[in-house]
Design an enzyme around this catalytic site. Structure first.
Site, mmCIF file in Angstrom:
data_model
loop_
_atom_site.group_PDB
_atom_site.id
_atom_site.type_symbol
_atom_site.label_atom_id
_atom_site.label_comp_id
_atom_site.label_asym_id
_atom_site.label_seq_id
_atom_site.Cartn_x
_atom_site.Cartn_y
_atom_site.Cartn_z
ATOM 1 N N GLY A 25 69.341 -22.017 -101.869
ATOM 2 C CA GLY A 25 69.012 -22.728 -103.093
ATOM 3 C C GLY A 25 69.928 -22.474 -104.266
ATOM 4 O O GLY A 25 69.665 -22.948 -105.371
ATOM 5 N N LYS B 237 63.635 -22.658 -86.002
ATOM 6 C CA LYS B 237 64.652 -22.093 -86.891
ATOM 7 C C LYS B 237 64.138 -20.720 -87.309
ATOM 8 O O LYS B 237 63.131 -20.609 -88.002
ATOM 9 C CB LYS B 237 64.880 -22.975 -88.113
ATOM 10 C CG LYS B 237 65.962 -22.412 -89.042
ATOM 11 C CD LYS B 237 66.057 -23.184 -90.345
ATOM 12 C CE LYS B 237 67.079 -22.519 -91.259
ATOM 13 N NZ LYS B 237 67.036 -23.069 -92.636
ATOM 14 N N ALA C 127 72.440 -23.169 -96.141
ATOM 15 C CA ALA C 127 72.135 -22.500 -97.415
ATOM 16 C C ALA C 127 73.334 -22.445 -98.348
ATOM 17 O O ALA C 127 74.434 -22.075 -97.952
ATOM 18 C CB ALA C 127 71.589 -21.097 -97.204
ATOM 19 N N GLY C 128 73.082 -22.850 -99.589
ATOM 20 C CA GLY C 128 74.063 -22.712 -100.650
ATOM 21 C C GLY C 128 74.946 -23.915 -100.898
ATOM 22 O O GLY C 128 75.647 -23.970 -101.913
ATOM 23 N N ASN D 44 69.360 -28.974 -98.389
ATOM 24 C CA ASN D 44 68.037 -29.288 -98.913
ATOM 25 C C ASN D 44 68.049 -29.358 -100.437
ATOM 26 O O ASN D 44 67.889 -30.414 -101.042
ATOM 27 C CB ASN D 44 67.023 -28.269 -98.424
ATOM 28 C CG ASN D 44 65.586 -28.573 -98.846
ATOM 29 O OD1 ASN D 44 64.687 -27.794 -98.592
ATOM 30 N ND2 ASN D 44 65.331 -29.699 -99.503
ATOM 31 N N THR D 45 68.270 -28.209 -101.081
ATOM 32 C CA THR D 45 68.158 -28.125 -102.538
ATOM 33 C C THR D 45 69.069 -29.114 -103.254
ATOM 34 O O THR D 45 68.660 -29.753 -104.228
ATOM 35 C CB THR D 45 68.463 -26.698 -103.015
ATOM 36 O OG1 THR D 45 67.532 -25.796 -102.418
ATOM 37 C CG2 THR D 45 68.362 -26.591 -104.529
#
Length: 255
Positions: free
Chosen positions: A156, A95, A182-183, A204-205
């Protein structure tokens, strides 16, 4: 079934390994999410042993590892990190992340495109994390990237799909899988990304920062499946006008 570089995935939810309070929580949450691809930062690995305390448990669960170059600020550093990951983990999947700005972590499009070109020529399966830029994603596809990973909003941030307009264009034009990365901060946002036609999402976050990461992992698994099924079924057209679903007054004129 999602195919990336001849590798098939039943789950379209990809996950990360950062920000969890403990490794055991992370492993249990990933298992609950049913994710079959997990990304981890190369900088987390022990340079002496080529692993950390989560590597073996993930492999034992049959999860495919996607090392990332997070922390790389330019082409040279990203390529070095990719070479290191192949040596340590025995994988040519990478990645590609290049973000020189430590505050907003915005990906550098110029450095990313050049690094992607070099790594593809060297035989890597490259999945680049980039802005939701349709032109850039097309260029990355042309140099040989196996998929593109446009951001929904800053890493995040849990802001959701701030780039929705551009994601739609990327999805429409792409000939490789589009993974929204992301986001994404809520299962509903993951559902929406899949309804737009994204091939997968990486979260993830939102899972790691939840008060119950294991339950949240299950929620995201269900959300991604629902969004994908809705996309395949075909969503109804959006209209700015009302359209009656049954005759309103015709029967009043009958005698």
């Amino acid at each position: 079934m999602l195919t990336i570089a001849q590798h098939q995935f039943e789950s379209r939810l990809f996950t990360g390994t950062g920000k969890f309070a403990a490794s055991e929580i992370m492993l249990t949450a990933i298992q609950a999410s049913q994710s079959q691809l997990v990304t981890l930062a190369i900088k987390r690995l022990d340079l002496k042993t080529g692993s950390d305390n989560i590597l073996k448990p993930l492999l034992d669960r049959g999860v495919k590892l996607l090392p990332n170059t997070a922390g790389a600020r330019n082409v040279k550093e990203a390529i070095f990190a990719a070479h290191l990951s192949r040596e340590m983990l025995g994988t040519n999947w990478i990645k590609l992340e290049i973000h020189p700005d430590p505050k907003y972590l915005m990906p550098d499009p110029i450095e990313t495109l050049e690094a992607a070109r070099i790594l593809c020529e060297q035989g890597y399966v490259v999945l680049p994390y980039v802005h939701a830029d349709p032109v850039l994603c097309r260029r990355l596809e042309e140099v040989g990237c196996a998929a593109v990973m446009p951001l929904g909003s800053p890493i995040g941030s849990n802001q959701g799909l701030a780039t929705e307009t551009f994601l739609k264009i990327i999805i429409e034009q792409a000939n490789v899988p589009v993974i929204v990365d992301a986001g994404i901060g809520a299962p509903s946002q993951a559902t929406h990304a899949m309804e737009l036609g994204a091939d997968a999402v990486l979260v993830n976050t939102a899972i790691a920062s939840s008060s119950d990461p294991v339950a949240m992992g299950r929620c995201f698994a269900q959300a991604v499946n629902t969004g994908r099924q809705a996309y395949v079924a075909g969503l109804g057209a959006v209209s700015h006008q009302a359209h009656n679903t049954s005759p309103l007054t015709g029967f009043l004129n009958d005698e």
